[in-house]
Scaffold this motif. Structure first.
Motif, PDB file in Angstrom:
ATOM      1  N   LEU A   1     -61.716 -23.491  10.336  1.00 37.42           N
ATOM      2  CA  LEU A   1     -60.353 -24.028  10.353  1.00 37.42           C
ATOM      3  C   LEU A   1     -59.312 -22.912  10.343  1.00 37.42           C
ATOM      4  CD1 LEU A   1     -60.612 -27.046   7.882  1.00 37.42           C
ATOM      5  CD2 LEU A   1     -60.358 -27.154  10.363  1.00 37.42           C
TER       6      LEU A   1
ATOM      7  N   SER B   1     -58.210 -23.572  16.304  1.00 37.22           N
ATOM      8  CA  SER B   1     -57.373 -24.772  16.267  1.00 37.22           C
ATOM      9  C   SER B   1     -58.250 -26.016  16.265  1.00 37.22           C
ATOM     10  CB  SER B   1     -56.459 -24.805  17.494  1.00 37.22           C
ATOM     11  OG  SER B   1     -57.226 -24.983  18.679  1.00 37.22           O
ATOM     12  N   GLN B   2     -57.650 -27.153  15.923  1.00 43.69           N
ATOM     13  CA  GLN B   2     -58.384 -28.415  15.952  1.00 43.69           C
ATOM     14  C   GLN B   2     -58.912 -28.708  17.353  1.00 43.69           C
ATOM     15  OE1 GLN B   2     -56.085 -31.657  14.399  1.00 43.69           O
ATOM     16  NE2 GLN B   2     -56.188 -30.934  12.285  1.00 43.69           N
ATOM     17  N   GLN B   3     -58.094 -28.449  18.364  1.00 37.66           N
ATOM     18  CA  GLN B   3     -58.527 -28.692  19.741  1.00 37.66           C
ATOM     19  C   GLN B   3     -59.733 -27.841  20.106  1.00 37.66           C
ATOM     20  OE1 GLN B   3     -55.055 -28.053  22.211  1.00 37.66           O
ATOM     21  NE2 GLN B   3     -54.582 -30.232  22.247  1.00 37.66           N
TER      22      GLN B   3
ATOM     23  N   PHE C   1     -62.781 -29.184  18.300  1.00 38.17           N
ATOM     24  CA  PHE C   1     -63.262 -30.443  18.863  1.00 38.17           C
ATOM     25  C   PHE C   1     -63.952 -30.222  20.200  1.00 38.17           C
ATOM     26  CE2 PHE C   1     -62.808 -34.061  21.684  1.00 38.17           C
ATOM     27  CZ  PHE C   1     -63.386 -35.065  20.939  1.00 38.17           C
TER      28      PHE C   1
ATOM     29  N   TYR D   1     -60.311 -37.301  21.891  1.00 38.30           N
ATOM     30  CA  TYR D   1     -59.518 -36.445  21.004  1.00 38.30           C
ATOM     31  C   TYR D   1     -58.163 -37.082  20.717  1.00 38.30           C
ATOM     32  CZ  TYR D   1     -56.798 -32.482  19.313  1.00 38.30           C
ATOM     33  OH  TYR D   1     -55.986 -31.662  18.555  1.00 38.30           O
TER      34      TYR D   1
ATOM     35  N   PHE E   1     -60.001 -33.707  10.277  1.00 38.67           N
ATOM     36  CA  PHE E   1     -60.573 -32.429  10.691  1.00 38.67           C
ATOM     37  C   PHE E   1     -60.540 -31.444   9.517  1.00 38.67           C
ATOM     38  CE2 PHE E   1     -59.616 -34.435  14.593  1.00 38.67           C
ATOM     39  CZ  PHE E   1     -60.277 -33.800  15.629  1.00 38.67           C
TER      40      PHE E   1
ATOM     41  N   HIS F   1     -64.618 -38.269   9.956  1.00 38.26           N
ATOM     42  CA  HIS F   1     -64.421 -36.824   9.995  1.00 38.26           C
ATOM     43  C   HIS F   1     -65.137 -36.266  11.221  1.00 38.26           C
ATOM     44  CE1 HIS F   1     -64.600 -32.583   8.781  1.00 38.26           C
ATOM     45  NE2 HIS F   1     -63.677 -32.861   7.856  1.00 38.26           N
TER      46      HIS F   1
END
Length: 317
Positions: free
Chosen positions: A70, A74-76, A79, A149, A159, A241
């Motif tokens: 994290l 990034s979250q993108q 994912f 997403y 996340f 999650h």
């Protein structure tokens, strides 16, 4: 050209392969019983191993590893990068293992577990499957991932550092299974309707004796409608999650490949219902069998033979 036993090139090598398969089946079997038990403890054990490994890792390294990811991605990126790696590595690992059994019949003793032992997979089956599978993974899978997403963001899926617990995964899995059973059964059965079958689902049924790599050998519409949507909608609805999503995708993908493997291997869930579906087309539409039971569409080779014997006996009387 269809990928069926009757349509395969009749080469001398292929005839030798069939003879070897028949010999192996004679020497080692028949071991495969074509009736699936109402409750199969191997299925519970097999997937319990996945879940145990997941939570063992999470308990020992989860917090440290996830906080590092994290902080650096990034979250993108997590994912799309994580999902792509997990699905690709998982799919091609199992497909590669099964290809050794299919194409080289190694180890030979495992041929006793072949469900349709006289239908020997060929390189033609594999080369045909690879191109379609890659197209579906890239041209359908990536756009679906983008959609997923955004839906996860909209639903507020986590996340963060609130890592999933066993209790949470257990409760959410009930929802996952219900969503998949409903969407897959009715979507799959709809694709068998005569008005659409030859345009969409017929492609998947070219493999009357399925092989693992062909789990997603299908029309792009079918891949989205029956493979991806039933698997992914559950976690979105349950606000799961991302780590739970990855666990569920791993289990679902492994189950799909196993269901098409053509082998009833020890300690693996039974692929018999879906294998028989590929053989006769008109039974066993769902992944769990609940809706097949409800709609009287469950079937097996033994049940079919018993019905024929009863009809023959009735005629004699």
């Amino acid at each position: 050209m269809t990928v069926q036993a009757a349509a395969r090139p009749e080469t001398s090598q292929h005839e030798r392969d069939v003879a070897e398969a028949e010999k192996a089946a004679s020497e080692w079997g028949p071991v495969v019983k074509h009736i699936k038990a109402a409750f199969d403890p191997t299925e519970v054990t097999f997937y319990a191993i996945f879940i145990t490994a997941f939570f063992t890792f999470l308990g020992r390294y989860g917090e440290k590893t996830w906080s590092y990811l994290l902080a650096n991605y990034s979250q993108q990126t997590l994912f799309f990068g994580g999902t792509f790696l997990i699905t690709q590595l998982g799919y091609w690992f199992w497909a590669s293992v099964l290809s050794v059994l299919d194409l080289y019949q190694f180890p030979k003793s495992f041929w006793r577990y072949k469900i349709q032992p006289t239908k020997v997979p060929t390189w033609e089956w594999y080369t045909r499957a690879v191109s379609v599978v890659l197209q579906n993974q890239l041209l359908v899978g990536i756009p679906t991932g983008i959609l997923m997403y955004n839906l996860m963001m909209w639903r507020g899926c986590s996340f963060g550092m609130d890592l999933p617990t066993l209790g949470q995964v257990g409760k959410q899995s009930i929802g996952f299974l219900a969503v998949e059973e409903i969407l897959f059964y009715y979507g799959h059965r709809a694709l068998h309707h005569p008005s659409v079958y030859k345009y969409v689902h017929k492609k998947h049924h070219l493999y009357t004796a399925p092989i693992g790599i062909a789990a997603i050998y299908c029309h792009p519409l079918e891949h989205f409608m029956c493979n991806l949507a039933p698997l992914l909608l559950g976690p979105i609805l349950m606000k799961s999650h991302l780590l739970t999503v990855w666990l569920w995708m791993t289990i679902g993908q492994t189950n799909a490949i196993n269901s098409h493997s053509g082998f009833h291997l020890p300690f693996f869930p039974s692929p018999l219902p879906h294998d028989y579906h590929h053989e006769v087309f008109n039974v066993n539409f769902g992944p769990l069998g609940v809706l097949d039971w409800l709609h009287d569409t469950a079937g097996s080779r033994e049940k079919t033979l018993e019905a024929k014997q009863r009809r023959a006996a009735a005629k004699v009387e």
